[in-house]
Design an enzyme around this catalytic site. Structure first.
Site, PDB file in Angstrom:
ATOM      1  N   ARG A 188     -23.419  11.010   8.427  1.00  0.00           N
ATOM      2  CA  ARG A 188     -22.951   9.650   8.106  1.00  0.00           C
ATOM      3  C   ARG A 188     -23.641   8.672   9.070  1.00  0.00           C
ATOM      4  N   THR A 228      -5.786   1.588  13.001  1.00  0.00           N
ATOM      5  CA  THR A 228      -6.476   2.861  13.189  1.00  0.00           C
ATOM      6  C   THR A 228      -7.145   2.968  14.557  1.00  0.00           C
ATOM      7  N   ASP A 229      -7.288   4.203  15.024  1.00  0.00           N
ATOM      8  CA  ASP A 229      -8.019   4.435  16.285  1.00  0.00           C
ATOM      9  C   ASP A 229      -9.490   4.031  16.174  1.00  0.00           C
ATOM     10  N   GLU A 230      -9.989   3.931  14.940  1.00  0.00           N
ATOM     11  CA  GLU A 230     -11.420   3.631  14.764  1.00  0.00           C
ATOM     12  C   GLU A 230     -11.789   2.248  15.276  1.00  0.00           C
ATOM     13  N   ALA A 274     -14.598  -2.253  11.464  1.00  0.00           N
ATOM     14  CA  ALA A 274     -14.800  -3.641  11.906  1.00  0.00           C
ATOM     15  C   ALA A 274     -13.826  -4.575  11.196  1.00  0.00           C
ATOM     16  N   LYS A 286     -10.939  -3.656   9.872  1.00  0.00           N
ATOM     17  CA  LYS A 286      -9.587  -3.333  10.359  1.00  0.00           C
ATOM     18  C   LYS A 286      -9.360  -4.003  11.721  1.00  0.00           C
ATOM     19  N   PRO A 288     -19.347  20.547   2.277  1.00  0.00           N
ATOM     20  CA  PRO A 288     -20.306  19.734   3.018  1.00  0.00           C
ATOM     21  C   PRO A 288     -19.789  19.298   4.396  1.00  0.00           C
ATOM     22  N   GLY A 316       0.812  -1.216   0.000  1.00  0.00           N
ATOM     23  CA  GLY A 316       0.000   0.000   0.000  1.00  0.00           C
ATOM     24  C   GLY A 316       0.843   1.262   0.000  1.00  0.00           C
ATOM     25  N   TYR A 335     -15.654  -0.446   7.654  1.00  0.00           N
ATOM     26  CA  TYR A 335     -14.209  -0.142   7.587  1.00  0.00           C
ATOM     27  C   TYR A 335     -13.525  -0.534   8.898  1.00  0.00           C
ATOM     28  N   LEU A 339      -2.875  -0.507  -6.710  1.00  0.00           N
ATOM     29  CA  LEU A 339      -3.259   0.707  -7.442  1.00  0.00           C
ATOM     30  C   LEU A 339      -4.781   0.755  -7.615  1.00  0.00           C
ATOM     31  N   LEU A 349     -11.986  14.398   4.652  1.00  0.00           N
ATOM     32  CA  LEU A 349     -12.475  15.740   4.999  1.00  0.00           C
ATOM     33  C   LEU A 349     -11.528  16.875   4.594  1.00  0.00           C
ATOM     34  N   ILE A 391      -0.494   7.604   3.253  1.00  0.00           N
ATOM     35  CA  ILE A 391       0.466   7.476   4.353  1.00  0.00           C
ATOM     36  C   ILE A 391       1.664   6.626   3.908  1.00  0.00           C
TER      37      ILE A 391
HETATM   38  P1  NAD Z   1      -5.029   5.309   1.061  1.00  0.00           P
HETATM   39  O1  NAD Z   1      -6.425   4.925   0.709  1.00  0.00           O
HETATM   40  O2  NAD Z   1      -4.518   6.648   0.694  1.00  0.00           O
HETATM   41  O3  NAD Z   1      -4.003   4.232   0.441  1.00  0.00           O
HETATM   42  C1  NAD Z   1      -4.233   2.865   0.458  1.00  0.00           C
HETATM   43  C2  NAD Z   1      -3.247   2.215  -0.506  1.00  0.00           C
HETATM   44  O4  NAD Z   1      -3.435   0.795  -0.432  1.00  0.00           O
HETATM   45  C3  NAD Z   1      -3.460   2.609  -1.972  1.00  0.00           C
HETATM   46  O5  NAD Z   1      -2.231   2.844  -2.593  1.00  0.00           O
HETATM   47  C4  NAD Z   1      -4.161   1.388  -2.569  1.00  0.00           C
HETATM   48  O6  NAD Z   1      -3.913   1.236  -3.963  1.00  0.00           O
HETATM   49  C5  NAD Z   1      -3.534   0.283  -1.757  1.00  0.00           C
HETATM   50  N1  NAD Z   1      -4.371  -0.928  -1.694  1.00  0.00           N
HETATM   51  C6  NAD Z   1      -5.691  -1.010  -1.399  1.00  0.00           C
HETATM   52  N2  NAD Z   1      -6.095  -2.298  -1.424  1.00  0.00           N
HETATM   53  C7  NAD Z   1      -5.009  -3.037  -1.731  1.00  0.00           C
HETATM   54  C8  NAD Z   1      -4.792  -4.414  -1.884  1.00  0.00           C
HETATM   55  N3  NAD Z   1      -5.790  -5.290  -1.746  1.00  0.00           N
HETATM   56  N4  NAD Z   1      -3.542  -4.846  -2.183  1.00  0.00           N
HETATM   57  C9  NAD Z   1      -2.521  -3.966  -2.334  1.00  0.00           C
HETATM   58  N5  NAD Z   1      -2.680  -2.641  -2.221  1.00  0.00           N
HETATM   59  C10 NAD Z   1      -3.902  -2.168  -1.899  1.00  0.00           C
HETATM   60  O7  NAD Z   1      -4.922   5.044   2.628  1.00  0.00           O
HETATM   61  P2  NAD Z   1      -4.080   5.771   3.774  1.00  0.00           P
HETATM   62  O8  NAD Z   1      -4.890   6.862   4.325  1.00  0.00           O
HETATM   63  O9  NAD Z   1      -2.721   6.029   3.283  1.00  0.00           O
HETATM   64  O10 NAD Z   1      -4.063   4.596   4.865  1.00  0.00           O
HETATM   65  C11 NAD Z   1      -2.989   3.665   4.911  1.00  0.00           C
HETATM   66  C12 NAD Z   1      -3.189   2.762   6.123  1.00  0.00           C
HETATM   67  O11 NAD Z   1      -3.213   3.546   7.320  1.00  0.00           O
HETATM   68  C13 NAD Z   1      -4.502   1.983   6.116  1.00  0.00           C
HETATM   69  O12 NAD Z   1      -4.247   0.693   6.616  1.00  0.00           O
HETATM   70  C14 NAD Z   1      -5.398   2.755   7.056  1.00  0.00           C
HETATM   71  O13 NAD Z   1      -6.362   1.911   7.655  1.00  0.00           O
HETATM   72  C15 NAD Z   1      -4.391   3.267   8.067  1.00  0.00           C
HETATM   73  N6  NAD Z   1      -4.740   4.514   8.757  1.00  0.00           N
HETATM   74  C16 NAD Z   1      -5.152   5.601   8.046  1.00  0.00           C
HETATM   75  C17 NAD Z   1      -5.404   6.800   8.744  1.00  0.00           C
HETATM   76  C18 NAD Z   1      -5.835   8.061   8.022  1.00  0.00           C
HETATM   77  O14 NAD Z   1      -6.219   9.020   8.682  1.00  0.00           O
HETATM   78  N7  NAD Z   1      -5.778   8.127   6.689  1.00  0.00           N
HETATM   79  C19 NAD Z   1      -5.250   6.842  10.128  1.00  0.00           C
HETATM   80  C20 NAD Z   1      -4.838   5.701  10.816  1.00  0.00           C
HETATM   81  C21 NAD Z   1      -4.574   4.540  10.106  1.00  0.00           C
HETATM   82  O1  DAU Z   2      -9.259   8.035  12.660  1.00  0.00           O
HETATM   83  C1  DAU Z   2      -8.477   7.412  11.689  1.00  0.00           C
HETATM   84  C2  DAU Z   2      -9.283   7.281  10.432  1.00  0.00           C
HETATM   85  O2  DAU Z   2      -9.425   8.588   9.908  1.00  0.00           O
HETATM   86  C3  DAU Z   2      -8.659   6.366   9.397  1.00  0.00           C
HETATM   87  O3  DAU Z   2      -8.588   5.069   9.909  1.00  0.00           O
HETATM   88  C4  DAU Z   2      -9.495   6.370   8.105  1.00  0.00           C
HETATM   89  O4  DAU Z   2      -8.858   5.603   7.109  1.00  0.00           O
HETATM   90  C5  DAU Z   2      -9.625   7.805   7.633  1.00  0.00           C
HETATM   91  O5  DAU Z   2     -10.470   7.847   6.509  1.00  0.00           O
HETATM   92  C6  DAU Z   2     -10.182   8.693   8.737  1.00  0.00           C
HETATM   93  O6  DAU Z   2     -11.553   8.360   9.014  1.00  0.00           O
HETATM   94  P1  DAU Z   2     -12.657   9.490   9.300  1.00  0.00           P
HETATM   95  O7  DAU Z   2     -13.978   8.934   9.003  1.00  0.00           O
HETATM   96  O8  DAU Z   2     -12.443  10.124  10.631  1.00  0.00           O
HETATM   97  O9  DAU Z   2     -12.176  10.573   8.187  1.00  0.00           O
HETATM   98  P2  DAU Z   2     -12.997  11.467   7.129  1.00  0.00           P
HETATM   99  O10 DAU Z   2     -12.011  12.376   6.503  1.00  0.00           O
HETATM  100  O11 DAU Z   2     -13.862  10.641   6.256  1.00  0.00           O
HETATM  101  O12 DAU Z   2     -13.931  12.302   8.083  1.00  0.00           O
HETATM  102  C7  DAU Z   2     -13.417  13.122   9.125  1.00  0.00           C
HETATM  103  C8  DAU Z   2     -14.592  13.755   9.826  1.00  0.00           C
HETATM  104  O13 DAU Z   2     -15.206  14.700   8.945  1.00  0.00           O
HETATM  105  C9  DAU Z   2     -15.679  12.792  10.226  1.00  0.00           C
HETATM  106  O14 DAU Z   2     -16.266  13.209  11.448  1.00  0.00           O
HETATM  107  C10 DAU Z   2     -16.711  12.907   9.101  1.00  0.00           C
HETATM  108  C11 DAU Z   2     -16.574  14.360   8.695  1.00  0.00           C
HETATM  109  N1  DAU Z   2     -16.843  14.678   7.269  1.00  0.00           N
HETATM  110  C12 DAU Z   2     -16.188  13.933   6.320  1.00  0.00           C
HETATM  111  C13 DAU Z   2     -16.387  14.193   4.985  1.00  0.00           C
HETATM  112  C14 DAU Z   2     -15.693  13.372   3.933  1.00  0.00           C
HETATM  113  C15 DAU Z   2     -17.658  15.718   6.916  1.00  0.00           C
HETATM  114  O15 DAU Z   2     -18.212  16.409   7.794  1.00  0.00           O
HETATM  115  N2  DAU Z   2     -17.857  15.988   5.587  1.00  0.00           N
HETATM  116  C16 DAU Z   2     -17.270  15.252   4.604  1.00  0.00           C
HETATM  117  O16 DAU Z   2     -17.524  15.543   3.409  1.00  0.00           O
END
Ligand code: NAD
Ligand code: DAU
Length: 333
Positions: A268, A121-123, A147, A149, A200, A7, A145, A34, A185, A12
């Site tokens: 949501r 993730t903290d989720e 669940a 994870k 939004p 990934g 998502y 990808l 967001l 990240i």
């Molecule tokens: P992202 O969606 O930007 O990237 C995910 C990457 O994984 C992409 O490059 C995608 O092509 C690849 N991918 C998806 N399914 C795949 C598969 N089956 N095989 C190989 N590659 C695959 O996600 P991100 O925000 O960079 O998150 C990365 C990791 O960090 C995830 O495990 C996510 O749960 C965790 N995480 C994200 C956040 C956040 O706020 N974004 C916070 C805490 C943890």
């Molecule tokens: O907490 C870690 C998680 O953070 C990661 O594990 C997830 O991969 C990542 O997507 C993120 O999850 P959230 O659901 O917290 O992120 P998101 O950006 O979707 O939403 C952040 C907050 O903003 C949430 O309370 C929902 C709200 N939101 C989101 C979108 C997309 C809005 O109010 N409007 C929007 O259009």
């Protein structure tokens, strides 16, 4: 070290690869499916480095994983479907990647005797009204998502306990920064504001997130990779928390647009109210967050303003259909 980063073409993962290659002598192999969220362009500044290689493949494909893991000293698994709203609309890929994909990777790591770091993730802990989750808090995920994870985390822990595979789990709070796909967001609001589109905000905008600059999460993962104790889980929380409406108002100011663009829309389903992670355990390994939200959000807005080469192909591609599906009715209400 030779690292297999699954990934690594996503948000990240690519920040981790860039930082790791700048700060160490490591060789890095990226395995990435990808999906809509992963692109080779995101890694373009490390592509030419002889220590870097890329394999296009899925973590649930044993042949691709076998080719990628050969010779690796450690696996860092970022590969995931990551958007909560998409997991509500179409959970299928979440189950496949998080359950089956994690299983295939763990089996390969076991067969090759390779250390394994799961990015989580903290989720998985669900929502917390006051205080912060610790690593021993019960898992109580709300969405498909989170669940799936949580299921992946449990599978990882089982491979440590049952088979003695060396594993660590790193659970991060909400990341933000360069290269984040604009379904999330902060980049969604930044790009909409820069285009003068409506902004939004779900529900009453008072949901709270614990914001972590992506380079700080990347350095925490490196720290756990080097110093984490096998079998342990490490929470990595950001230094600041904020409700969504405050974040959106700050972006409005930084982009110099009118706050009348903000629109409260249908919430949501199952929306977690507040996340908060205590980071004492990873801090005891020597990690500290370096970027406060006040600076990080300015850097992020500047990055999106200066890097339209990265987001223009996304905004003009399949993202448009996703956006229409996700927001068309909501914004019309
Ligand atoms: P992202 O969606 O930007 O990237 C995910 C990457 O994984 C992409 O490059 C995608 O092509 C690849 N991918 C998806 N399914 C795949 C598969 N089956 N095989 C190989 N590659 C695959 O996600 P991100 O925000 O960079 O998150 C990365 C990791 O960090 C995830 O495990 C996510 O749960 C965790 N995480 C994200 C956040 C956040 O706020 N974004 C916070 C805490 C943890
Ligand atoms: O907490 C870690 C998680 O953070 C990661 O594990 C997830 O991969 C990542 O997507 C993120 O999850 P959230 O659901 O917290 O992120 P998101 O950006 O979707 O939403 C952040 C907050 O903003 C949430 O309370 C929902 C709200 N939101 C989101 C979108 C997309 C809005 O109010 N409007 C929007 O259009």
């Amino acid at each position: 070290m030779r690292l297999l980063v699954c990934g690594g073409a996503g948000f990240i993962g690519s920040n981790f690869v860039r930082q790791r290659m700048a700060r160490s002598e490591d060789e890095v192999v990226v395995l990435d499916k990808l999906t809509y969220a992963g692109r080779r362009e995101t890694l373009r500044d490390v592509e030419a480095d002889p220590r870097f290689s890329f394999i296009h493949g899925a973590i649930e494909d044993p042949a691709a994983v076998a080719a990628a893991i050969a010779g690796a000293d450690a696996v860092v698994n970022f590969a995931a479907e990551t958007h909560v709203d998409r997991s509500i609309a179409e959970p299928d890929a979440f189950v496949r990647t998080h359950a089956l994909g994690t299983y295939v990777l763990l089996e390969a790591a076991r067969e090759h005797g390779v250390r394994y770091l799961q990015v989580s993730t903290d989720e998985v802990y669900g929502s917390i009204a006051e205080g912060s989750f610790t690593e021993t808090s019960p898992l109580d995920p709300s969405s498909p998502y989170s669940a799936t994870k949580a299921g992946a985390d449990l599978l990882v822990a089982s491979y440590q306990r049952t088979f003695g595979l060396e594993t660590v789990i790193c659970r991060g709070s909400n990341n933000y920064g360069p290269y984040q796909y604009p379904e999330k967001l902060i980049p969604l609001i930044v790009l909409n504001a820069l285009h003068g589109d409506r902004l939004p905000v779900y529900g009453d905008g008072r949901n709270v997130r614990n914001w972590l600059f992506v380079e700080d999460f990347a350095s925490a993962i490196a720290c756990v990779l080097e110093r984490g104790v096998p079998g342990e889980t490490y929470n990595v929380g950001g230094p600041d928390e904020s409700d969504n409406i405050t974040v959106v108002q700050r972006i409005v100011e930084l982009c110099g647009v009118d706050s009348s663009l903000i629109e409260f829309v249908t919430d949501r389903p199952g929306h977690d109210r507040r996340y908060s992670l205590g980071s004492a355990k990873v801090q005891a390994l020597g990690w500290r967050a370096e970027t406060r939200f006040a600076q990080g959000i300015e850097r992020t807005v500047d990055w999106y303003r200066d890097n339209s080469w990265w987001w223009e192909p996304i905004r003009s591609g399949s993202y448009r259909e996703y956006y229409a599906r996700q927001y068309g009715t909501r914004l019309a209400e």
